[in-house]
Design a protein around this motif. Structure first.
Motif, mmCIF file in Angstrom:
data_model
loop_
_atom_site.group_PDB
_atom_site.id
_atom_site.type_symbol
_atom_site.label_atom_id
_atom_site.label_comp_id
_atom_site.label_asym_id
_atom_site.label_seq_id
_atom_site.Cartn_x
_atom_site.Cartn_y
_atom_site.Cartn_z
ATOM 1 N N ARG A 223 8.274 9.559 11.752
ATOM 2 C CA ARG A 223 6.938 9.961 12.178
ATOM 3 C C ARG A 223 6.285 8.842 12.998
ATOM 4 O O ARG A 223 5.666 9.085 14.039
ATOM 5 N N PHE B 76 8.959 14.675 4.646
ATOM 6 C CA PHE B 76 7.907 15.557 5.182
ATOM 7 C C PHE B 76 8.438 16.928 5.577
ATOM 8 O O PHE B 76 7.685 17.794 5.967
ATOM 9 N N GLN C 227 -2.898 10.420 9.816
ATOM 10 C CA GLN C 227 -2.659 10.586 8.382
ATOM 11 C C GLN C 227 -3.031 9.331 7.604
ATOM 12 O O GLN C 227 -3.611 9.403 6.531
ATOM 13 N N CYS D 73 4.503 5.148 -3.126
ATOM 14 C CA CYS D 73 4.828 6.568 -2.947
ATOM 15 C C CYS D 73 5.973 6.775 -1.956
ATOM 16 O O CYS D 73 6.898 7.544 -2.217
ATOM 17 N N HIS D 74 5.891 6.102 -0.820
ATOM 18 C CA HIS D 74 6.869 6.387 0.244
ATOM 19 C C HIS D 74 8.201 5.673 0.036
ATOM 20 O O HIS D 74 9.178 5.994 0.699
ATOM 21 N N ASN E 91 0.793 -1.239 0.000
ATOM 22 C CA ASN E 91 0.000 0.000 0.000
ATOM 23 C C ASN E 91 0.825 1.287 0.000
ATOM 24 O O ASN E 91 0.411 2.279 -0.579
ATOM 25 N N CYS E 92 1.932 1.294 0.678
ATOM 26 C CA CYS E 92 2.620 2.559 0.947
ATOM 27 C C CYS E 92 3.886 2.731 0.110
ATOM 28 O O CYS E 92 4.274 3.848 -0.221
ATOM 29 N N PHE F 238 0.877 9.856 12.745
ATOM 30 C CA PHE F 238 1.021 8.808 11.741
ATOM 31 C C PHE F 238 -0.320 8.124 11.502
ATOM 32 O O PHE F 238 -0.779 7.986 10.369
ATOM 33 N N ARG G 234 -2.113 17.624 0.607
ATOM 34 C CA ARG G 234 -0.750 17.104 0.405
ATOM 35 C C ARG G 234 -0.771 15.812 -0.413
ATOM 36 O O ARG G 234 0.241 15.186 -0.585
ATOM 37 N N TYR H 219 -7.041 5.905 4.307
ATOM 38 C CA TYR H 219 -7.154 4.446 4.227
ATOM 39 C C TYR H 219 -8.203 3.866 5.151
ATOM 40 O O TYR H 219 -8.307 2.651 5.272
ATOM 41 N N VAL I 148 9.453 10.030 0.362
ATOM 42 C CA VAL I 148 8.729 11.276 0.665
ATOM 43 C C VAL I 148 9.308 11.895 1.931
ATOM 44 O O VAL I 148 9.267 11.297 3.003
ATOM 45 N N MET J 142 -1.973 12.880 0.300
ATOM 46 C CA MET J 142 -1.843 11.623 1.028
ATOM 47 C C MET J 142 -3.236 11.016 1.116
ATOM 48 O O MET J 142 -4.197 11.697 1.475
ATOM 49 N N GLU J 143 -3.349 9.749 0.743
ATOM 50 C CA GLU J 143 -4.662 9.108 0.688
ATOM 51 C C GLU J 143 -5.204 8.753 2.068
ATOM 52 O O GLU J 143 -4.435 8.587 3.012
ATOM 53 N N ILE K 289 8.731 8.615 6.949
ATOM 54 C CA ILE K 289 7.617 7.906 7.560
ATOM 55 C C ILE K 289 8.053 7.160 8.839
ATOM 56 O O ILE K 289 7.308 7.073 9.808
HETATM 57 C C1 HEC Z 1 -0.353 8.052 -3.650
HETATM 58 C C2 HEC Z 1 0.872 8.211 -2.914
HETATM 59 C C3 HEC Z 1 0.871 7.776 -1.446
HETATM 60 C C4 HEC Z 1 0.547 6.568 -0.916
HETATM 61 C C5 HEC Z 1 0.128 5.314 -1.650
HETATM 62 C C6 HEC Z 1 0.752 6.696 0.524
HETATM 63 N N1 HEC Z 1 1.152 7.941 0.842
HETATM 64 FE FE1 HEC Z 1 1.495 8.669 2.695
HETATM 65 N N2 HEC Z 1 1.859 10.513 1.917
HETATM 66 C C7 HEC Z 1 1.900 10.804 0.572
HETATM 67 C C8 HEC Z 1 2.193 12.206 0.417
HETATM 68 C C9 HEC Z 1 2.360 12.925 -0.924
HETATM 69 C C10 HEC Z 1 2.307 12.746 1.714
HETATM 70 C C11 HEC Z 1 2.570 14.193 2.088
HETATM 71 C C12 HEC Z 1 4.009 14.543 2.007
HETATM 72 C C13 HEC Z 1 4.256 15.983 2.379
HETATM 73 O O1 HEC Z 1 3.364 16.802 2.315
HETATM 74 O O2 HEC Z 1 5.374 16.285 2.776
HETATM 75 C C14 HEC Z 1 2.094 11.651 2.612
HETATM 76 C C15 HEC Z 1 2.124 11.781 3.977
HETATM 77 C C16 HEC Z 1 2.015 10.719 4.841
HETATM 78 C C17 HEC Z 1 2.096 10.858 6.263
HETATM 79 C C18 HEC Z 1 2.169 12.176 7.011
HETATM 80 C C19 HEC Z 1 3.489 12.449 7.621
HETATM 81 C C20 HEC Z 1 3.436 13.752 8.373
HETATM 82 O O3 HEC Z 1 3.609 13.715 9.567
HETATM 83 O O4 HEC Z 1 3.233 14.807 7.795
HETATM 84 C C21 HEC Z 1 2.003 9.612 6.775
HETATM 85 C C22 HEC Z 1 2.039 9.220 8.239
HETATM 86 C C23 HEC Z 1 1.833 8.697 5.673
HETATM 87 N N3 HEC Z 1 1.845 9.412 4.510
HETATM 88 C C24 HEC Z 1 1.680 7.335 5.812
HETATM 89 C C25 HEC Z 1 1.352 6.510 4.755
HETATM 90 C C26 HEC Z 1 1.065 5.102 4.927
HETATM 91 C C27 HEC Z 1 1.142 4.352 6.235
HETATM 92 C C28 HEC Z 1 0.743 4.622 3.701
HETATM 93 C C29 HEC Z 1 0.307 3.236 3.353
HETATM 94 C C30 HEC Z 1 -0.822 2.712 4.083
HETATM 95 C C31 HEC Z 1 0.819 5.748 2.779
HETATM 96 N N4 HEC Z 1 1.192 6.859 3.456
HETATM 97 C C32 HEC Z 1 0.548 5.663 1.424
HETATM 98 C C33 HEC Z 1 1.664 9.937 -0.470
HETATM 99 C C34 HEC Z 1 1.251 8.647 -0.341
#
Ligand code: HEC
Length: 159
Positions: free
Chosen positions: A115, A103, A126, A93-94, A89-90, A123, A134, A139, A101, A136-137, A112
């Motif tokens: 965080r 932050f 988000q 992107c991450h 899932n993650c 965490f 931003r 879930y 990514v 971020m999806e 990540i």
């Molecule tokens: C489609 C791309 C994508 C997917 C898939 C994705 N993320 Fe993200 N996520 C992002 C983006 C873009 C950001 C924002 C980054 C920023 O603004 O600096 C983000 C931010 C976050 C943050 C926020 C961190 C903060 O403190 O600001 C967390 C926690 C996070 N993601 C966890 C996850 C987790 C866990 C998964 C899997 C379940 C996941 N993400 C899947 C794109 C994604």
């Protein structure tokens, strides 16, 4: 003359005391009414009409109060399952190691893993509710809560 004056003085004083006592007796000052300890209030059944928690509150309360022990460790996580779910899932992107990514661009990089270790409620928030701005999806409707617990525990092992 003096004696008369003293008598009058005593009479007045006595009258004052009686008057004061009767006013007091009619309306004694109220003690603080007993306060209910909000922590002991009956919690309504989740989902019942008395349950006023928003979906966000209910989910966060569960994650923070039920899944963390007193030292802030995640209770009952399955790391292998967390890794699998993270990659699925993650990772797109991450990144494999969670470092794709950042932050905190322009400052000390934060990924990540950091965080998840330092600020698990953020965490979890988000991951559940996302951040449209931003990109971020969210879930909450995709990943079951026990799998989120596993992802969080795995994410804590990342840089
Ligand atoms: C489609 C791309 C994508 C997917 C898939 C994705 N993320 Fe993200 N996520 C992002 C983006 C873009 C950001 C924002 C980054 C920023 O603004 O600096 C983000 C931010 C976050 C943050 C926020 C961190 C903060 O403190 O600001 C967390 C926690 C996070 N993601 C966890 C996850 C987790 C866990 C998964 C899997 C379940 C996941 N993400 C899947 C794109 C994604």
């Amino acid at each position: 003359m003096r004696i008369w004056q003293n008598k009058a003085f005593f009479a007045l004083t006595l009258y004052g005391i009686i008057l004061g006592a009767s006013v007091y007796a009619a309306d004694p000052p109220k003690k603080n009414p007993p306060q209910k300890d909000p922590r002991q209030a009956e919690a309504p059944e989740p989902g019942s009409p008395g349950d006023t928690l928003t979906r966000e509150d209910a989910r966060m309360a569960y994650l923070v109060y039920k899944l963390l022990d007193k030292d802030g460790n995640i209770i009952g996580a399955d790391l292998a399952r967390g890794a699998k779910s993270f990659y699925q899932n993650c990772r797109p992107c991450h990144g494999e190691d969670g470092m794709r990514v950042n932050f905190n661009p322009g400052g000390i990089p934060e990924f990540i893993g950091i965080r998840a270790r330092r600020d698990l409620p953020t965490f979890w928030y988000q991951m559940n509710f996302g951040d449209e701005e931003r990109r971020m999806e969210a879930y909450i409707d995709e990943i079951p809560v026990d799998e989120m617990r596993d992802i969080a525990a795995f994410a804590r092992t990342l840089p």
